[in-house]
Scaffold this motif. Structure first.
Motif, PDB file in Angstrom:
ATOM      1  N   ARG A 224       0.819  -1.212   0.000  1.00 63.64           N
ATOM      2  CA  ARG A 224       0.000   0.000   0.000  1.00 63.64           C
ATOM      3  C   ARG A 224       0.854   1.263   0.000  1.00 63.64           C
ATOM      4  O   ARG A 224       0.499   2.265  -0.649  1.00 63.64           O
ATOM      5  CB  ARG A 224      -0.907  -0.024   1.235  1.00 63.64           C
ATOM      6  CG  ARG A 224      -1.765   1.204   1.453  1.00 63.64           C
ATOM      7  CD  ARG A 224      -2.836   1.359   0.425  1.00 63.64           C
ATOM      8  NE  ARG A 224      -3.647   0.159   0.287  1.00 63.64           N
ATOM      9  CZ  ARG A 224      -4.739   0.089  -0.468  1.00 63.64           C
ATOM     10  NH1 ARG A 224      -5.146   1.152  -1.129  1.00 63.64           N
ATOM     11  NH2 ARG A 224      -5.421  -1.033  -0.555  1.00 63.64           N
ATOM     12  N   SER A 225       1.972   1.236   0.712  1.00 65.25           N
ATOM     13  CA  SER A 225       2.811   2.437   0.790  1.00 65.25           C
ATOM     14  C   SER A 225       3.331   2.837  -0.585  1.00 65.25           C
ATOM     15  O   SER A 225       3.416   4.032  -0.906  1.00 65.25           O
ATOM     16  CB  SER A 225       3.978   2.200   1.754  1.00 65.25           C
ATOM     17  OG  SER A 225       4.922   1.276   1.213  1.00 65.25           O
ATOM     18  N   ASP A 228       0.335   4.208  -2.703  1.00 66.35           N
ATOM     19  CA  ASP A 228       0.015   5.578  -2.303  1.00 66.35           C
ATOM     20  C   ASP A 228       1.082   6.562  -2.768  1.00 66.35           C
ATOM     21  O   ASP A 228       0.761   7.681  -3.214  1.00 66.35           O
ATOM     22  CB  ASP A 228      -0.126   5.650  -0.778  1.00 66.35           C
ATOM     23  CG  ASP A 228      -1.349   4.907  -0.265  1.00 66.35           C
ATOM     24  OD1 ASP A 228      -2.236   4.597  -1.092  1.00 66.35           O
ATOM     25  OD2 ASP A 228      -1.413   4.612   0.947  1.00 66.35           O
ATOM     26  N   ARG A 229       2.327   6.155  -2.689  1.00 69.02           N
ATOM     27  CA  ARG A 229       3.413   7.050  -3.070  1.00 69.02           C
ATOM     28  C   ARG A 229       3.364   7.398  -4.550  1.00 69.02           C
ATOM     29  O   ARG A 229       3.690   8.528  -4.953  1.00 69.02           O
ATOM     30  CB  ARG A 229       4.759   6.403  -2.714  1.00 69.02           C
ATOM     31  CG  ARG A 229       5.962   7.314  -2.971  1.00 69.02           C
ATOM     32  CD  ARG A 229       7.200   6.850  -2.228  1.00 69.02           C
ATOM     33  NE  ARG A 229       7.645   5.523  -2.629  1.00 69.02           N
ATOM     34  CZ  ARG A 229       7.597   4.441  -1.866  1.00 69.02           C
ATOM     35  NH1 ARG A 229       7.103   4.524  -0.634  1.00 69.02           N
ATOM     36  NH2 ARG A 229       8.043   3.281  -2.297  1.00 69.02           N
ATOM     37  N   GLY A 231       0.537   7.284  -6.300  1.00 70.72           N
ATOM     38  CA  GLY A 231      -0.792   7.782  -6.629  1.00 70.72           C
ATOM     39  C   GLY A 231      -1.544   6.896  -7.591  1.00 70.72           C
ATOM     40  O   GLY A 231      -2.279   7.376  -8.462  1.00 70.72           O
ATOM     41  N   ARG A 233      -4.223   3.789  -8.924  1.00 65.17           N
ATOM     42  CA  ARG A 233      -5.590   3.342  -8.664  1.00 65.17           C
ATOM     43  C   ARG A 233      -5.566   1.906  -8.158  1.00 65.17           C
ATOM     44  O   ARG A 233      -4.831   1.069  -8.668  1.00 65.17           O
ATOM     45  CB  ARG A 233      -6.420   3.408  -9.952  1.00 65.17           C
ATOM     46  CG  ARG A 233      -7.879   2.987  -9.770  1.00 65.17           C
ATOM     47  CD  ARG A 233      -8.681   3.380 -10.989  1.00 65.17           C
ATOM     48  NE  ARG A 233      -8.292   2.630 -12.177  1.00 65.17           N
ATOM     49  CZ  ARG A 233      -8.849   1.459 -12.531  1.00 65.17           C
ATOM     50  NH1 ARG A 233      -9.799   0.928 -11.777  1.00 65.17           N
ATOM     51  NH2 ARG A 233      -8.469   0.843 -13.627  1.00 65.17           N
ATOM     52  N   ARG A 238      -9.572  -1.722  -0.495  1.00 65.89           N
ATOM     53  CA  ARG A 238      -8.313  -1.911   0.224  1.00 65.89           C
ATOM     54  C   ARG A 238      -7.529  -3.121  -0.257  1.00 65.89           C
ATOM     55  O   ARG A 238      -6.426  -3.372   0.202  1.00 65.89           O
ATOM     56  CB  ARG A 238      -8.598  -2.089   1.714  1.00 65.89           C
ATOM     57  CG  ARG A 238      -9.138  -0.866   2.414  1.00 65.89           C
ATOM     58  CD  ARG A 238      -9.291  -1.125   3.894  1.00 65.89           C
ATOM     59  NE  ARG A 238      -7.990  -1.446   4.496  1.00 65.89           N
ATOM     60  CZ  ARG A 238      -7.851  -2.059   5.667  1.00 65.89           C
ATOM     61  NH1 ARG A 238      -8.910  -2.456   6.320  1.00 65.89           N
ATOM     62  NH2 ARG A 238      -6.659  -2.283   6.159  1.00 65.89           N
TER      63      ARG A 238
END
Length: 361
Positions: A224-225, A228-229, A231, A233, A238
């Protein structure tokens, strides 16, 4: 005439005198001098405290018993009470990851003169409790646990109440003070996801084991990190959690197909989940990696099949088991010292399921 008291004369009930030599009390200092160690070392040994090697402990006990030191009787009895059996509690022995952990633990234990009582829980907390109770009843000398969830504190408490040392392997309860052996799951997961993102995939689904497993949770957090980093989709919210098995991976893919959400890449938290996912994709005529890329985690099947060249993270499973046994036996011998958290090195194994091209002929 002998001075009074040189030899004690004990009067018998029928009036006759009987002589008896009373052996002087052996002090810890005398044991220390004879054994060639400090009095503090003798005290540690007699009180079962850590900080003394197994060889020194055995030597001090032998000297103390030979001299007749009274405390050595209890210490020798405690030493003799060992069953030379270690408990190993696995999640699911059908999973090749745990099967190899078991093989490594058994080999390492036998090398140290122990046998292994092996069981598995299949993630059922009641089974874990009953297994733990059985191991306590059979007086195992120590336990290696690969199954712990955050709400399994009662298991730890029961082992501690029975004075049975334990080591956490692969999974851990973060709030529990104790020895742990594993890898840096978070870092390994970030490396894998960075590799997947490097292919240019922007639509990714993660499929991991239960979040109550510290290892699965750390891998999901690592995946996930990176998402997210960058950006990116993420389909299906989750991500998907499932049972750590091929059937779990297959069910996750069926869930995606039913919801008509098929991403460009599936990043899996274990190899068995990845293999189940690949099987389900192929049954539905979906090509790997041309249509959907898939990666795993554990390094279970290097070169096992020309059909599945899985991109994965390799864990040194036997080395993990050997390290856990080393820590546990030190605890059993009373020389463990402060609790240790040992992280062994992992490595990326790049196959073709991620989209990389096969190298070589």
């Amino acid at each position: 005439m002998r001075p009074s008291g040189e030899n004690d004369i004990v009067g018998s009930a029928d009036g006759f005198a009987a002589s008896s030599t009373i052996r002087p009390r052996i002090s810890a200092a005398q044991v220390a001098r004879t054994a060639g160690v400090s009095t503090a070392t003798v005290s540690y040994v007699m009180n079962g405290r850590a900080g003394v090697s197994a060889e020194t402990r055995s030597h001090v006990l032998d000297v103390a018993q030979r001299l007749g030191h009274t405390s050595s009787v209890r210490a020798d009895q405690l030493r003799a009470q060992r069953t030379r059996v270690i408990g190993l509690v696995l999640t699911d022995i059908a999973n090749p990851f745990y099967a190899e952990i078991a093989a490594g633990a058994i080999d390492a234990a036998r090398g140290k003169g122990y046998e292994v009582f092996v069981s598995h829980t299949q993630e059922d907390p009641d089974t874990l409790r009953s297994i733990t109770e059985a191991m306590i009843a059979r007086q195992v000398d120590g336990v290696v646990l690969t199954v712990l969830h955050p709400d399994d504190g009662d298991v730890i408490r029961s082992l501690r109440s029975a004075h049975i040392p334990f080591v956490q392997l692969s999974r851990r309860i973060e709030s529990v003070a104790g020895d742990f052996v594993g890898i840096d799951d978070f870092t390994a997961a970030t490396q894998m996801m960075e590799h997947v993102v490097g292919h240019g995939y922007t639509d990714i689904v993660t499929i991991t084991g239960p979040r109550t497993s510290s290892a699965s949770a750390a891998r999901e957090a690592g995946f996930r990190s990176v998402i997210d980093r960058h950006g990116l989709r993420v389909s299906n919210g989750r991500g998907i959690t499932t049972y750590l098995s091929e059937s779990g991976g297959a069910q996750a893919v069926q869930q995606l197909l039913s919801s008509k959400v098929l991403p460009r890449a599936l990043v899996c938290g274990s190899d068995v989940i990845a293999l189940g996912a690949i099987s389900a994709l192929r049954v539905n005529n979906i090509r790997v990696p041309q249509d959907v890329a898939v990666t795993g985690f554990d390094g279970l099947f290097p070169g096992a099949s020309s059909l599945v060249e899985l991109t994965t993270v390799r864990q040194p499973r036997r080395e993990l088991a050997e390290q856990a046994l080393e820590l546990l036996v030190r605890r059993i011998d009373g020389v463990g010292g402060s609790f240790q958290s040992v992280l062994r090195a992992h490595e990326m194994r790049i196959g073709t399921t991620c989209g990389c091209v096969r190298k070589g002929p």
